[in-house]
Design a protein around this motif. Structure first.
Motif, short mmCIF file in Angstrom:
data_model
loop_
_atom_site.label_atom_id
_atom_site.label_comp_id
_atom_site.label_asym_id
_atom_site.label_seq_id
_atom_site.Cartn_x
_atom_site.Cartn_y
_atom_site.Cartn_z
N LYS A 195 -8.27 -1.51 -7.92
CA LYS A 195 -7.86 -1.80 -8.88
C LYS A 195 -7.26 -3.13 -9.01
CE LYS A 195 -4.41 -0.29 -4.86
NZ LYS A 195 -3.08 1.05 -5.34
N GLU A 199 2.70 0.20 -12.47
CA GLU A 199 2.51 1.38 -12.11
C GLU A 199 4.08 2.39 -12.10
OE1 GLU A 199 -0.83 2.97 -9.37
OE2 GLU A 199 0.50 3.30 -8.45
N ASP A 248 -10.31 -2.76 0.85
CA ASP A 248 -9.65 -1.73 0.81
C ASP A 248 -10.43 -0.60 0.53
OD1 ASP A 248 -7.56 0.77 0.84
OD2 ASP A 248 -6.93 0.43 -1.11
N PHE A 271 -6.59 10.82 5.51
CA PHE A 271 -7.78 10.40 5.81
C PHE A 271 -7.93 10.87 7.33
CE2 PHE A 271 -5.90 6.69 3.84
CZ PHE A 271 -7.66 6.99 2.89
N GLY A 279 1.12 -0.95 0.19
CA GLY A 279 0.25 -0.17 -0.31
C GLY A 279 0.96 1.28 -0.09
N HIS A 280 0.55 2.46 -0.49
CA HIS A 280 1.16 3.39 -0.45
C HIS A 280 0.83 4.55 0.68
CE1 HIS A 280 2.41 2.95 -4.39
NE2 HIS A 280 1.58 2.94 -4.82
N ILE A 281 -0.26 3.15 1.63
CA ILE A 281 -1.12 4.91 1.87
C ILE A 281 -1.03 4.65 3.63
CG2 ILE A 281 -3.13 6.78 3.02
CD1 ILE A 281 -1.67 7.25 0.31
N MET A 306 -3.79 9.63 -11.87
CA MET A 306 -2.53 9.42 -11.18
C MET A 306 -2.11 10.19 -11.70
SD MET A 306 -4.08 7.67 -9.13
CE MET A 306 -2.68 8.13 -8.28
N ARG A 335 -6.33 -0.04 -16.24
CA ARG A 335 -5.22 1.32 -15.72
C ARG A 335 -4.40 -0.07 -15.17
NH1 ARG A 335 -2.66 3.56 -11.94
NH2 ARG A 335 -4.06 3.79 -9.55
N ASP A 341 -11.01 2.94 -5.00
CA ASP A 341 -9.57 2.74 -5.20
C ASP A 341 -9.34 0.90 -6.21
OD1 ASP A 341 -6.31 2.52 -5.89
OD2 ASP A 341 -6.04 1.70 -3.46
N ARG A 388 -1.48 13.17 -10.20
CA ARG A 388 -1.47 13.14 -8.37
C ARG A 388 -0.12 12.89 -8.08
NH1 ARG A 388 -5.02 9.20 -6.29
NH2 ARG A 388 -4.44 9.68 -4.24
N TYR A 447 3.26 12.64 0.15
CA TYR A 447 1.32 11.48 -0.31
C TYR A 447 1.91 10.50 -0.22
CZ TYR A 447 -3.24 11.01 -1.14
OH TYR A 447 -4.61 10.08 -0.52
N PHE A 494 -12.01 13.91 -5.05
CA PHE A 494 -11.06 12.61 -5.08
C PHE A 494 -10.25 11.80 -6.34
CE2 PHE A 494 -9.42 8.24 -4.34
CZ PHE A 494 -7.64 8.41 -3.74
C1 GN1 Z 1 -3.38 4.91 -3.47
O1 GN1 Z 1 -2.37 2.96 -0.94
P1 GN1 Z 1 -2.86 2.52 -2.16
O2 GN1 Z 1 -1.71 2.19 -2.80
O3 GN1 Z 1 -3.86 1.07 -1.76
C2 GN1 Z 1 -4.72 5.81 -3.27
C3 GN1 Z 1 -4.31 5.29 -4.41
C4 GN1 Z 1 -4.05 5.24 -6.17
C5 GN1 Z 1 -2.35 3.81 -5.81
C6 GN1 Z 1 -1.82 4.65 -6.65
C7 GN1 Z 1 -6.08 6.83 -0.68
O4 GN1 Z 1 -3.39 3.26 -2.65
O5 GN1 Z 1 -5.36 6.48 -5.26
O6 GN1 Z 1 -4.67 4.79 -7.24
O7 GN1 Z 1 -2.25 4.86 -4.53
N1 GN1 Z 1 -4.93 5.67 -2.24
C8 GN1 Z 1 -5.20 6.93 -2.32
O8 GN1 Z 1 -1.24 3.19 -6.51
O9 GN1 Z 1 -4.90 8.23 -2.24
#
Ligand code: GN1
Ligand code: MG
Length: 359
Positions: A216, A260, A234, A51, A26-28, A309, A252, A214, A312, A323, A155
């Protein structure tokens, strides 16, 4: 580890702690799989800088999981527990716990014998991921969007994302604007693509629904044995949205030949069978509730979401990588370049996508 154990103990029915394994990717948020004498649980530290309204976020997740459970009940679906996440309350009956360092934590029951689609998923997995996200929208079709909190306002709002990029360029906090003129220009020239969905919404051509935001392919769990779609995971960004966002994110992430963050965009291609499988799966899950205009709007989704994306990632690069988690210098720029190349490929493939969707 001791800290994780103490936090987990704040939740109901989790048994005695045995071991913890970090789940990367995860990125967050930060996520661990917790093994206990009462089974396995997913423990997450919620990034409350991203959040800010954790109460609103958790209320959304409670509403969404309960609505799906009620819907499955009324449809008489068996094996409901594997089709929707179960949030575990704390001993005080709250949906999340606090740690002394200010952290916010939540726990889900782990869905056993499940797996996520791989980085380059097989067509059968892509179909199931599409089915999972399509069903998600259909199962929540009766929940009015205004019952949910917009946890991250705007968003997937194209014009707002573009304005943030232009602003980041102007402020140039990290002194990087000079390196990314070409990329910023590639985004700015696509202003009409970024504006289109909001215009359709404002004109009443597309309805606001409850969407995942989200979507994916790795955010749908599949049964380990049969490969069938189980729960969508998620749920942090479940908010009012357009269905093209979810369809777009799905393609995507599952139709690109590269990761990515792969900067080698020369080699980037679209996987035709993945696009086909995703469209078939998504329509078989959601098709019944979509209007004609919504169905038509899906074809623009993949280019739109790749561009969102790119915008962002580029904005975060300009702001000094504040971020998204990054693993190397220039990581956000690599991501932005990758997503810009993907946007161009989806644009070229627009007619193909339209016919795939039966237009
Ligand atoms: C973030 O953390 P993760 O990987 O579930 C992001 C998504 C993006 C994604 C890109 C809250 O999600 O919007 O598509 O990275 N989540 C947030 O890999 O900004
Ligand atoms: Mg996410």
């Amino acid at each position: 580890m001791r800290e994780l154990k103490g936090i987990l103990n704040q939740f109901q029915g989790v048994g005695a702690h045995q071991s913890a394994t970090a789940i990367a990717g995860g990125h967050i948020n930060d996520t661990w799989l917790m093994n206990t004498t009462s089974g396995r649980f997913v423990l997450q530290r919620i990034n409350h800088h991203v959040f800010r309204d954790v109460d609103g976020l958790m209320a959304n997740i409670q509403l969404v999981t309960q609505s799906i459970r009620d819907r499955l009940n009324s449809l008489g679906v068996e094996d409901r527990d594997r089709l929707v996440l179960e949030l575990i309350p704390t001993h005080r009956g709250e949906p999340f716990a606090h740690s002394t360092d200010g952290g916010r934590w939540r726990v889900y029951r782990y869905i056993e014998h499940s797996r996520a689609a791989g980085a380059v998923p097989r067509a059968a997995d892509v179909f199931q991921a599409g089915l999972g996200f399509g069903r998600f929208v259909a199962w929540l079709a009766e929940v009015p969007g205004d019952r949910l909190v917009a946890t991250i306002p705007n968003f997937h709002h194209g014009p707002a994302r573009l304005a943030a990029l232009v602003d980041a360029c102007g402020r140039d906090l990290a002194g990087r604007a000079v390196d990314v003129r070409a990329e910023v220009e590639l985004v700015r020239r696509r202003e009409p693509l970024l504006a289109g969905p909001q215009q359709a919404l404002a004109a009443g051509r597309l309805p606001l629904r409850v969407t995942h935001n989200d979507a994916k392919s790795s955010n749908v769990l599949l049964d380990e044995q049969s490969g069938e779609a189980l729960a969508v995971i998620d749920l942090d960004t479940v908010m009012p949205g357009l269905v093209l966002y979810d369809f777009g994110d799905l393609l995507r992430t599952c139709a690109s030949s590269s990761a990515e963050d792969d900067p080698n965009t020369e080699a980037l291609t679209l996987n035709a069978s993945a696009m086909e499988a995703a469209a078939e799966g998504f329509l078989s899950g959601a098709g019944g509730v979509l209007s004609g205009a919504e169905r038509e709007s899906l074809a623009i989704g993949p280019a739109y979401m790749a561009l969102i994306m790119a915008t962002r990632f580029l904005t975060d690069y300009l702001e000094g990588d504040v971020y998204f988690k990054t693993g190397r210098p220039g990581h956000n720029l690599d991501r932005a370049r990758n997503q810009l190349a993907l946007t161009a490929l989806f644009e070229q493939h627009h007619a193909g996508l339209t016919s795939l969707l039966g237009g």
